[in-house]
Design an enzyme around this catalytic site. Sequence first.
Site, PDB file in Angstrom:
ATOM      1  N   SER A 227       0.860  -1.312  -0.013  1.00 46.71           N
ATOM      2  CA  SER A 227       0.052   0.005   0.188  1.00 46.71           C
ATOM      3  C   SER A 227       0.916   1.267   0.056  1.00 46.71           C
ATOM      4  O   SER A 227       2.021   1.186   0.574  1.00 46.71           O
ATOM      5  CB  SER A 227      -0.911  -0.067   1.195  1.00 46.71           C
ATOM      6  OG  SER A 227       0.014   0.467   2.388  1.00 46.71           O
ATOM      7  N   ASP A 228       0.175   2.449  -0.550  1.00 50.14           N
ATOM      8  CA  ASP A 228       1.098   3.571  -0.113  1.00 50.14           C
ATOM      9  C   ASP A 228       0.905   3.702   1.418  1.00 50.14           C
ATOM     10  O   ASP A 228       0.155   3.264   1.930  1.00 50.14           O
ATOM     11  CB  ASP A 228       0.223   4.769  -1.109  1.00 50.14           C
ATOM     12  CG  ASP A 228       1.461   5.935  -1.131  1.00 50.14           C
ATOM     13  OD1 ASP A 228       2.481   5.895  -0.264  1.00 50.14           O
ATOM     14  OD2 ASP A 228       1.443   6.936  -1.992  1.00 50.14           O
ATOM     15  N   TRP A 229       1.824   4.685   1.858  1.00 50.62           N
ATOM     16  CA  TRP A 229       1.853   4.888   3.005  1.00 50.62           C
ATOM     17  C   TRP A 229       0.548   5.485   3.723  1.00 50.62           C
ATOM     18  O   TRP A 229      -0.015   6.755   3.653  1.00 50.62           O
ATOM     19  CB  TRP A 229       3.085   5.802   3.528  1.00 50.62           C
ATOM     20  CG  TRP A 229       4.406   5.003   3.803  1.00 50.62           C
ATOM     21  CD1 TRP A 229       5.258   5.172   4.740  1.00 50.62           C
ATOM     22  CD2 TRP A 229       4.764   3.922   2.830  1.00 50.62           C
ATOM     23  NE1 TRP A 229       6.054   4.237   4.505  1.00 50.62           N
ATOM     24  CE2 TRP A 229       5.973   3.358   3.699  1.00 50.62           C
ATOM     25  CE3 TRP A 229       4.575   3.280   1.794  1.00 50.62           C
ATOM     26  CZ2 TRP A 229       6.883   2.437   3.105  1.00 50.62           C
ATOM     27  CZ3 TRP A 229       5.286   2.459   1.123  1.00 50.62           C
ATOM     28  CH2 TRP A 229       6.483   1.960   1.877  1.00 50.62           C
TER      29      TRP A 229
END
Length: 753
Positions: A227-229
């Site tokens: 996932s993106d952060w």
Amino acid sequence: MSSTVAELLAQMTVEEKAALCSGADFWNTKAIGRLDIRPVRVSDGPHGLRAEDPSVPPPQSLPAVCFPAGCAAAAGFDTDLVEQMGRALGGEARSAGVDVLLGPAVNIKRSPLCGRNFEYYSEDPYLAGELAVAYIRGVQSRGVGTSIKHFAANNQEYRRLTCSSELDERTLREIYLPAFEAAVRRAKPWTVMCSYNRINGTHASENKHLLTDILRGEWGFEGAVVSDWGAVSDRVAGVRAGLDLEMPACPAHDRQIADAVRAGTLPESELDRAAGRVLELALRAAEHRADPPAEADLDADHDAAAAMAAQCAVLLKNRGVLPLGQDQRVAYIGGFAAAPRYQGGGSSHVNPWRVDSALDAARRRGRSVDYVEGFPADRDQREEAEFLRAVEAAESADAAVIFAGLPDSFESEGYDRRHLRLPEAQNNLIARIAAVQKNTVVVLHTGSPVECPWADDVGAVLCMYLGGEGVGRATDALLYGEADPSGRLPETWPLRLEDTPCYQDFPGNGRTAHYREGVYVGYRWYDARRMPVRWPFGHGLSYTGFVYRDAALSAPVLKEGGQVEVSVTVRNSGARFGHEVVQLYVAGPENAPDRPPQALRRFAKVALQPGAQTTVRFVLTARDLCVFDPEMGDWYADSGEYTIRIGHSSRNVPVALPLRYESLRRRPLTIDENATLGDLLRDERTAPVIRAMLARFGQRLGDPGAGPEATLQALDGTPLRAMVSFGGPEGAAALPGVLAALRGAVPPPAERG
Ligand code: BGC
């Protein structure tokens, strides 16, 4: 799943497996000591290593070489150069103990306002894809993984965590996915990073259509989806959709996964699949970590970064002012001469190894240069005395070079620009200096296009984009002709913001961003509307010149499944060594509805001594002619006459070669009362039946008062059932026979071979 991973999973509890599905902290995955599973360490990316130094409180990161940012790297139009950059980045990551570098960033530049465009490559999916493949190959050749990001349709910063990009399947496939597709199929990144936003209402982190059906099902991705952060909303839905690793650590979500498995709402096999992919990643990283890392040579990387910056610069205009002569007295004006802007803000921000300024480089080389700040580099402020000093210095010199650009605060991750203007103080000073000095050069430091109201008044414009820490040295070499400008614009520079494709829809209302321009992004939009632009896609000048000759196709016809070779000889017709970027665009077929006038399908950068020539060859296949047909769920091109265009830019195209394409497939044709005469006439199987019918009833179906063209148009959209309404009793009686004849000519799908 490998047998080793299956064995490891068999020894783990549900809680352990769930815990593996999010990080241990910001930059590491979890270790499992008893199974000898070590953490995987990740770092940004994309154009320099941002590995945090554990001994210093954040946000300090280890010094690393800042290479040209994505905007500049793309302007190089050079896959070898990007692969070389990737190798250097991979080397620095390896020696810092980083397993996965968080890049490349390949989102399409839908609007020049997107705050993060400086990290991205292009408005064109093909160019972005080729560069992504090169970057990944380069980094991964050093035993370091990549994380291609941000998957997908993440083209603005405004409300990026919640906003839904609303777009149709064709637009998604033709514009926003091809860079990912090329990278996944050809370069096999270790990981793919899903984006923050929603796509048609569903968060990217929960989007099964993207993360599983397309990414794995169609493209065969075998790595881990990260996932993106902070991009995760519903973690359990994420596991189901195909999100393997959430970053950073999120114990609350780990518990939700374990609870869902215990409650029977998430099958354990789905958790095993996600945890298994994280294990695969850990094993892969461990395998490469076993090779002792080479010590990175940051001085050598710095030199390489400076050389790359020179190859990525775009000479936008030159009325013979450049290159400057060593004997000329030159006024350097603008704070960026002493402190260049060379990178953007946000997660890609690198703690640079060393920064070269053009002013230092000029002084080191003994150039006759006087410096006046004129305006500060970090804000829009006009100080009268300094302004006048700059005008005077420019007027009394042989030439003036104004180092202009966007201050840091104008473009960064996290927010978008609201306009395309340079600071007013800069525009005013450029206009004023151009009025007193005909040899005025503007050097631009920007991550994305800016409006250039003074473009017609200055002698030359050199765009350095955000060229990385070696940008000053590169600028010096280019200004004085020790390097040839060989970059080309990876995006259109519009005349004004109001001309841009999504002007009315960017950035949307905060909940949704409607991609109403569809596939008409970048030059596809400006070309379709024949709009004037400041500088077109692919544009860039050189200090020498190039001519094309003997352009040819290996065959006049391309059949589906086959290929055709295009060749052209390029000659350096000028007096200096230089690079040409040969660009191949596909256009056609003529009058095809809803198709951009042309699309970039190949490019090649060649280096030539004066008078030298070389033959460039490209191989094209049917896919290069195709658009995505949502009805067929596949790439498809109609049979017809296409044009292969070869040019110096998208709007300077001296070569046009006709190519006939023959498809083996046909668009689905539904035979019923509502089938239109136009569709039936276009299909050679049904055309004879309709022609015979028109011979009998055509008079009655057309409007007797209309001219031939209007009649044709009206008939084109007339459904068969019109025979009942307008064909009289005879027409109504004939309809079943016509339908039967058509069905005989086009067997229904089940009966097709
Ligand atoms: C960015 C990513 C980046 C990550 C880690 C996010 O905010 O969107 O591109 O890799 O942070 O720093």
